[in-house]
Design an enzyme around this catalytic site. Structure first.
Site: not given
Ligand code: NAD
Length: 489
Positions: A186, A218-219, A224, A262, A296, A393
């Site tokens: 997803k 999906g949006d 998830g 992660e 990240c 962050e």
């Molecule tokens: P986000 O947490 O908003 O979303 C990540 C994913 O989770 C998306 O696919 C989103 O649709 C899904 N999601 C949102 N709510 C959910 C829920 N309640 N249950 C299940 N899935 C859900 O993150 P983002 O804004 O897309 O990405 C940026 C973040 O990702 C930053 O905090 C960054 O540090 C982190 N990141 C971490 C790593 C790592 O390896 N540690 C790598 C890249 C990015």
């Protein structure tokens, strides 16, 4: 293959049970962050689509030989890598357009690096020691010969963010497929095409069996959440923000599935007083501009010796001021756009908080005169490490500079964070550097510019930066269970 044949008619499809299908929720737009235009549309899955994808992954795991045929999986992974390579120019254009990834990064971690890394995981599938002989023991007086087997964990739900879409999708698909699991991916709502085109390549150009990989775009974040709560899913591998990671972990508790997280970071770049200040500060400043700071592991807190703080501010301001955010399509661009207007506003909110807390925006902070979601590289000075912009962050091209009072104080400041993902130490004396490295509580550290990223190197976080490790043998083993078999002899 051209990008238009990977996304026919400007629409992408879901991959469910080996078939490319439209979303039952219709479509949603995917946007080019460099100019705000709609690139095209992506299939919008609904809960019924997600249900079908989970069912397909479950059947592929339970009712086929996929999980047991290590050699076949290795062949499939190499075939996928080669098919991706054959489509690399089309993938590059989509990645630049949809993720706003600077072109230069697509020959590294934004595309070609992770595609090549699939070969590492193919080798692991073939060469890994799936069984270990623990020898004979006589617990409770009964002589037993013991074998330890690794087996794939089952159906994996992979949930990913938008910032390095291919790196993160393949860092999950590679080891998950090598280990013999089946997957429902997803991807983030901001980068659906980056995942969907991989789905098309899997369906049309590989022998990966139906249901082994399902890709559900999906949006709605609820897709998830559905994956996390469904009892047919054995494990969630999640990359994203710490806030969402917390929600994922809590929701996964109901079905007690394994979660591998992660998450975010606020990594410190420590400059010791015997380091080359100009080299260190310039390097750190350049680092926060890469992909507009949307990484990240980017080092976003710069800790410098107090007596050289003002000098460091000047060097950082000069470096950041010289890096102009620009068109990610151009070969020389380092700092492209932020992914969305919403993300840019989020970053700007932190700049407001910095001003309100008495900090100074030394350089940057403004929107350049152009379309798209750009922001000038920014330096914040004059804040203590406890201030919100130094603790949370920001995920933009923003560096916070903070003075330290010697090595021990630098370690204290680096660790004064809820996160523990990455960091850097710059110094001339190896003994002092070693003491600092051993004191900092993070999953990866770079010393004097060393690069830790590679397929065989485990990556992940201490504290609220995550649970588990991605890449390397450790990352592969995350997707396995152990089974101990004792035979009476
Ligand atoms: P986000 O947490 O908003 O979303 C990540 C994913 O989770 C998306 O696919 C989103 O649709 C899904 N999601 C949102 N709510 C959910 C829920 N309640 N249950 C299940 N899935 C859900 O993150 P983002 O804004 O897309 O990405 C940026 C973040 O990702 C930053 O905090 C960054 O540090 C982190 N990141 C971490 C790593 C790592 O390896 N540690 C790598 C890249 C990015």
């Amino acid at each position: 293959m051209s990008s238009s044949s990977l996304v026919p008619d400007g629409n992408s499809a879901l991959l469910i049970g080996g078939k490319l299908v439209p979303g039952r929720g219709g479509v949603f737009p995917t946007v080019n962050p460099a100019d705000g235009t709609v690139l095209g549309h992506a299939a919008k899955a609904d809960a019924t689509d997600m249900d079908a994808a989970i069912a397909a992954a479950r059947t592929a795991f339970d009712a086929t030989g996929w999980s047991r045929d290590h050699g076949f999986r290795a062949r499939c992974l190499r075939q996928l890598r080669d098919a991706l390579r054959n489509n690399i120019e089309a993938l590059r254009e989509i990645t630049i357009a949809e993720a706003g990834a600077p072109r230069m990064l697509t020959s590294g971690p934004q595309l070609e690096g992770p595609v090549n890394d699939l070969g590492y995981f193919a080798d692991l599938a073939e060469n890994y020691s799936w069984e270990t002989d623990l020898g004979i023991a006589a617990p409770m007086g009964i002589k037993s010969s013991r074998r330890l087997r690794r087996e794939p964990i089952g159906v994996v739900g992979a949930i990913t963010p938008w910032n390095f879409p291919h790196q993160i999708n393949f860092a999950k698909l590679g080891p998950a497929l090598a280990a013999g699991t089946t997957v429902v991916l997803k991807p983030a709502p901001d980068t659906p095409w980056c995942a969907a085109v991989v789905g098309r390549i899997i369906a049309e150009e590989t022998d990966i069996p139906a249901g082994v990989v399902n890709i559900v775009t999906g949006d709605d974040h609820a897709l998830g959440a559905q994956l996390v709560t469904d009892p047919r899913v054995d494990m969630i591998t999640f990359t994203g923000s710490t806030r969402t990671g917390r929600a994922v972990m809590a929701a996964a508790a109901a079905s007690l599935k394994k979660v591998f997280l992660e998450l975010g970071g606020k990594s410190a770049f420590i400059v010791l007083d015997d380091a080359d200040l100009t080299a260190a500060v310039s390097y750190a400043s350049f680092g926060v501009c890469v992909h507009a700071g949307q990484g990240c592991a980017i080092n976003t807190r710069l800790l410098v010796p107090r007596e050289r703080h003002d000098e460091a501010v000047e060097i950082a301001a000069r470096t950041l001021g010289n890096i102009k955010p620009g068109d990610p399509n151009k070969s020389g661009t380092v700092c492209g756009p932020l992914i969305s207007d919403r993300q840019r506003e989020r970053v700007e909110h932190y700049l407001e908080l910095a001003r309100a807390a008495g900090g100074t925006i030394v350089t940057g902070g403004a929107r350049p005169e152009r379309d798209g979601y750009f922001l000038e590289p920014t330096l914040i000075a004059g804040l203590p490490n406890s201030a919100i912009p130094a603790q949370e962050e920001i995920f933009g091209p923003v560096l916070v500079i903070i003075p330290h009072d010697g090595d021990a104080d630098a370690v204290r400041l680096a660790n004064d964070s809820p996160y523990g993902l990455s960091g850097s130490v710059w110094g001339a004396d190896p003994n002092r550097v070693r003491t600092v490295v051993e004191g900092v509580r993070t999953g990866t550290l770079s010393v004097n510019g060393g690069i830790w990223y590679s397929a065989d190197a485990p990556f992940g976080g201490y504290k609220q930066s995550g649970i588990g490790r991605e890449m390397g043998v450790a990352g592969f083993e995350e997707y396995t269970e152990t089974k101990l078999i004792a035979t009476g002899v």
